[in-house]
Design an enzyme around this catalytic site. Structure first.
Site, PDB file in Angstrom:
ATOM      1  N   CYS A 127       0.820  -1.217   0.000  1.00  0.00           N
ATOM      2  CA  CYS A 127       0.000   0.000   0.000  1.00  0.00           C
ATOM      3  C   CYS A 127       0.851   1.264   0.000  1.00  0.00           C
ATOM      4  O   CYS A 127       0.375   2.338  -0.355  1.00  0.00           O
ATOM      5  CB  CYS A 127      -0.920   0.010   1.212  1.00  0.00           C
ATOM      6  N   HIS A 263      -3.223   7.061   2.918  1.00  0.00           N
ATOM      7  CA  HIS A 263      -3.654   5.781   2.363  1.00  0.00           C
ATOM      8  C   HIS A 263      -5.074   5.486   2.843  1.00  0.00           C
ATOM      9  O   HIS A 263      -5.394   5.646   4.025  1.00  0.00           O
ATOM     10  CB  HIS A 263      -2.684   4.693   2.833  1.00  0.00           C
ATOM     11  N   ASN A 294     -10.207  -0.110  -0.120  1.00  0.00           N
ATOM     12  CA  ASN A 294      -8.753  -0.031   0.002  1.00  0.00           C
ATOM     13  C   ASN A 294      -8.138  -0.633  -1.266  1.00  0.00           C
ATOM     14  O   ASN A 294      -8.204  -1.836  -1.481  1.00  0.00           O
ATOM     15  CB  ASN A 294      -8.328  -0.815   1.254  1.00  0.00           C
TER      16      ASN A 294
HETATM   17  O1  UT7 Z   1      -3.928  -1.371   3.573  1.00  0.00           O
HETATM   18  C1  UT7 Z   1      -2.961  -1.927   4.388  1.00  0.00           C
HETATM   19  C2  UT7 Z   1      -3.152  -1.520   5.773  1.00  0.00           C
HETATM   20  N1  UT7 Z   1      -4.361  -2.119   6.300  1.00  0.00           N
HETATM   21  C3  UT7 Z   1      -4.999  -1.538   7.278  1.00  0.00           C
HETATM   22  O2  UT7 Z   1      -4.614  -0.467   7.691  1.00  0.00           O
HETATM   23  C4  UT7 Z   1      -6.188  -2.236   7.878  1.00  0.00           C
HETATM   24  C5  UT7 Z   1      -6.216  -1.980   9.363  1.00  0.00           C
HETATM   25  N2  UT7 Z   1      -7.264  -2.723  10.084  1.00  0.00           N
HETATM   26  C6  UT7 Z   1      -8.559  -2.456   9.943  1.00  0.00           C
HETATM   27  O3  UT7 Z   1      -8.966  -1.643   9.147  1.00  0.00           O
HETATM   28  C7  UT7 Z   1      -9.511  -3.161  10.890  1.00  0.00           C
HETATM   29  O4  UT7 Z   1      -8.778  -3.957  11.786  1.00  0.00           O
HETATM   30  C8  UT7 Z   1     -10.583  -4.037  10.182  1.00  0.00           C
HETATM   31  C9  UT7 Z   1     -11.571  -3.131   9.466  1.00  0.00           C
HETATM   32  C10 UT7 Z   1      -9.911  -4.968   9.211  1.00  0.00           C
HETATM   33  C11 UT7 Z   1     -11.369  -4.852  11.197  1.00  0.00           C
HETATM   34  O5  UT7 Z   1     -11.959  -3.988  12.165  1.00  0.00           O
HETATM   35  P1  UT7 Z   1     -11.730  -4.264  13.726  1.00  0.00           P
HETATM   36  O6  UT7 Z   1     -12.489  -3.244  14.429  1.00  0.00           O
HETATM   37  O7  UT7 Z   1     -10.243  -4.317  13.985  1.00  0.00           O
HETATM   38  O8  UT7 Z   1     -12.403  -5.673  13.916  1.00  0.00           O
HETATM   39  P2  UT7 Z   1     -11.845  -6.925  14.725  1.00  0.00           P
HETATM   40  O9  UT7 Z   1     -10.998  -7.741  13.831  1.00  0.00           O
HETATM   41  O10 UT7 Z   1     -11.287  -6.469  16.024  1.00  0.00           O
HETATM   42  O11 UT7 Z   1     -13.175  -7.719  15.034  1.00  0.00           O
HETATM   43  C12 UT7 Z   1     -14.168  -7.198  15.923  1.00  0.00           C
HETATM   44  C13 UT7 Z   1     -15.301  -8.190  16.028  1.00  0.00           C
HETATM   45  C14 UT7 Z   1     -14.851  -9.613  16.353  1.00  0.00           C
HETATM   46  O12 UT7 Z   1     -15.895 -10.211  17.146  1.00  0.00           O
HETATM   47  P3  UT7 Z   1     -15.749 -10.329  18.745  1.00  0.00           P
HETATM   48  O13 UT7 Z   1     -14.508 -11.140  18.980  1.00  0.00           O
HETATM   49  O14 UT7 Z   1     -15.636  -8.916  19.240  1.00  0.00           O
HETATM   50  O15 UT7 Z   1     -17.028 -11.004  19.137  1.00  0.00           O
HETATM   51  C15 UT7 Z   1     -14.795 -10.296  15.015  1.00  0.00           C
HETATM   52  O16 UT7 Z   1     -15.017 -11.686  15.103  1.00  0.00           O
HETATM   53  O17 UT7 Z   1     -15.977  -8.277  14.777  1.00  0.00           O
HETATM   54  C16 UT7 Z   1     -15.931  -9.652  14.282  1.00  0.00           C
HETATM   55  N3  UT7 Z   1     -15.718  -9.584  12.852  1.00  0.00           N
HETATM   56  C17 UT7 Z   1     -16.706  -9.404  11.973  1.00  0.00           C
HETATM   57  N4  UT7 Z   1     -18.034  -9.274  12.138  1.00  0.00           N
HETATM   58  C18 UT7 Z   1     -18.766  -9.066  11.028  1.00  0.00           C
HETATM   59  C19 UT7 Z   1     -14.541  -9.645  12.178  1.00  0.00           C
HETATM   60  N5  UT7 Z   1     -14.754  -9.512  10.863  1.00  0.00           N
HETATM   61  C20 UT7 Z   1     -16.092  -9.357  10.716  1.00  0.00           C
HETATM   62  C21 UT7 Z   1     -16.925  -9.155   9.595  1.00  0.00           C
HETATM   63  N6  UT7 Z   1     -18.239  -9.009   9.797  1.00  0.00           N
HETATM   64  N7  UT7 Z   1     -16.428  -9.076   8.337  1.00  0.00           N
END
Ligand code: UT7
Length: 338
Positions: A127, A263, A294
């Site tokens: 990225c 980004h 993204n």
């Molecule tokens: O481009 C290169 C650089 N990339 C980035 O900068 C990406 C950086 N990271 C992010 O943007 C975020 O981490 C994401 C958007 C990918 C994910 O958001 P998050 O707030 O970090 O979610 P998480 O992985 O902490 O998951 C939160 C909850 C979990 O459930 P519990 O454990 O709280 O019950 C996950 O199981 O959401 C659940 N979850 C989902 N639920 C619905 C994870 N993925 C999904 C999904 N739909 N797709």
């Protein structure tokens, strides 16, 4: 012992030129894929994706549409915006991690499709690749190695995404963005602030190597995996500091810039960076992620070219751009709009 004597003239061009962006352009594939089309396979909802990432939709390339095809569209738009003929371009840098050939690079093919035989190579900084490319192009122009360098950020991430993996299936989009970096009379691109943290190579990575896939019949085509929370934390903590260092390197403060084009990884990261930097209310902030998602290396030039098209960026505007991603790697600079 070598008796080679360098010509005294060889040193005269170094530092003798300035560089600037002379044109930008973007290409978004025709097909728009809203969240509703992908949520079922990953047991998610449109609301969750919007809340956690800001993304509402992404563009997806047609199966036969390649990284090279998309690059050519964006390149022509940027060259036209620069007011140049195509044959003025004397070097091409393509930033991509989704050109599906180990070799040759995409850039010579892009050059050929444009009718050029100039220096052409790919760089791999995920990225952050486009901002690395702008830094390298600026240094090439300033040293006199090139007069007009075409820099492309392009990705067809749909080929490398596992649409059953809920941690990543909703994030990526396809597209290409481009800029021409040209010789100038006054400085138009600041020194680049860049770096890497290879200790975190696993937080965003192609899951298996090509060798693993060749040797293990049980393995699938290698898609990209991401530990989203780890990347998120690194982005809001480290990249905010690097963005400030970028302003410092340019000798500017947040009060001197007109726009911030980070980004497009996550709307919450963008908002957090803006807050930590203390951006004044009147600084325009790129939020192309909402409808483009993204697009990795393409995200900064795609966001910037849209802001130009929509009149949010005008000639002479001063823009802080910074990108970050797999490696981990980051690069940023301040640029003046053409
Ligand atoms: O481009 C290169 C650089 N990339 C980035 O900068 C990406 C950086 N990271 C992010 O943007 C975020 O981490 C994401 C958007 C990918 C994910 O958001 P998050 O707030 O970090 O979610 P998480 O992985 O902490 O998951 C939160 C909850 C979990 O459930 P519990 O454990 O709280 O019950 C996950 O199981 O959401 C659940 N979850 C989902 N639920 C619905 C994870 N993925 C999904 C999904 N739909 N797709």
């Amino acid at each position: 012992m070598s008796m080679v004597t360098l010509s005294p003239g060889l040193g005269t061009v170094a530092g003798g030129y300035h560089s600037r962006i002379s044109g930008v352009g973007g290409y978004r594939p025709e097909r728009v894929v809203p969240n509703s089309e992908i949520v079922e396979r990953i047991d998610s909802t449109d609301e969750w994706i919007r809340q956690r990432s800001g993304i509402q939709a992404r563009h997806r390339a047609a199966p036969e549409e390649s990284v090279v095809d998309m690059s050519v569209h964006a390149a022509r738009a940027a060259i036209e915006h620069a007011g140049l003929e195509v044959d003025a371009i004397d070097a091409i840098i393509v930033a991509t991690v989704t050109h599906p050939y180990q070799t040759p690079a995409a850039a010579p093919e892009v050059a050929h499709r444009l009718g050029l035989t100039c220096m052409a190579l790919d760089i791999s900084a995920a990225c952050a690749g486009y901002c690395h490319g702008i830094g390298m192009a600026s240094d090439m122009v300033r040293s006199g190695s090139a007069r007009h360098v075409l820099v492309l950020g392009v990705e067809k991430l749909s080929d490398f995404t596992d649409y059953d993996d809920r941690s990543i299936a909703f994030i990526f989009g396809d597209g290409a963005g481009a800029a021409v970096v040209s010789r100038a009379d006054s400085p138009g691109i600041s020194p680049t602030v860049w770096g890497s943290d290879g200790e975190q190579r696993d937080v965003i990575a192609q899951v298996d190597s090509w060798i693993d896939v060749r040797d293990d019949a049980g393995l699938d085509f290698p898609t990209i995996k991401m530990q989203g929370q780890s990347v998120f934390r690194w982005a809001v903590w480290t990249i905010a500091k690097k963005a400030q260092e970028t302003l410092d390197a340019a000798g500017l403060t947040v009060h001197d810039i007109d726009a911030f084009v980070p980004h497009q990884a996550n709307l919450r990261i963008i908002d957090s960076l803006a807050k930590t930097l203390g951006l004044p209310e009147d600084v325009v902030i790129a939020k192309d992620i909402v409808t483009t998602a993204n697009t990795s290396a393409a995200s900064v030039p795609l966001a910037m070219s849209r802001m130009v098209e929509e009149g949010q960026l005008r000639s002479g505007d001063v823009v802080l751009q910074i990108a970050f991603g797999a490696g981990l790697a980051y690069a940023g600079q301040v640029v003046v709009m053409p």
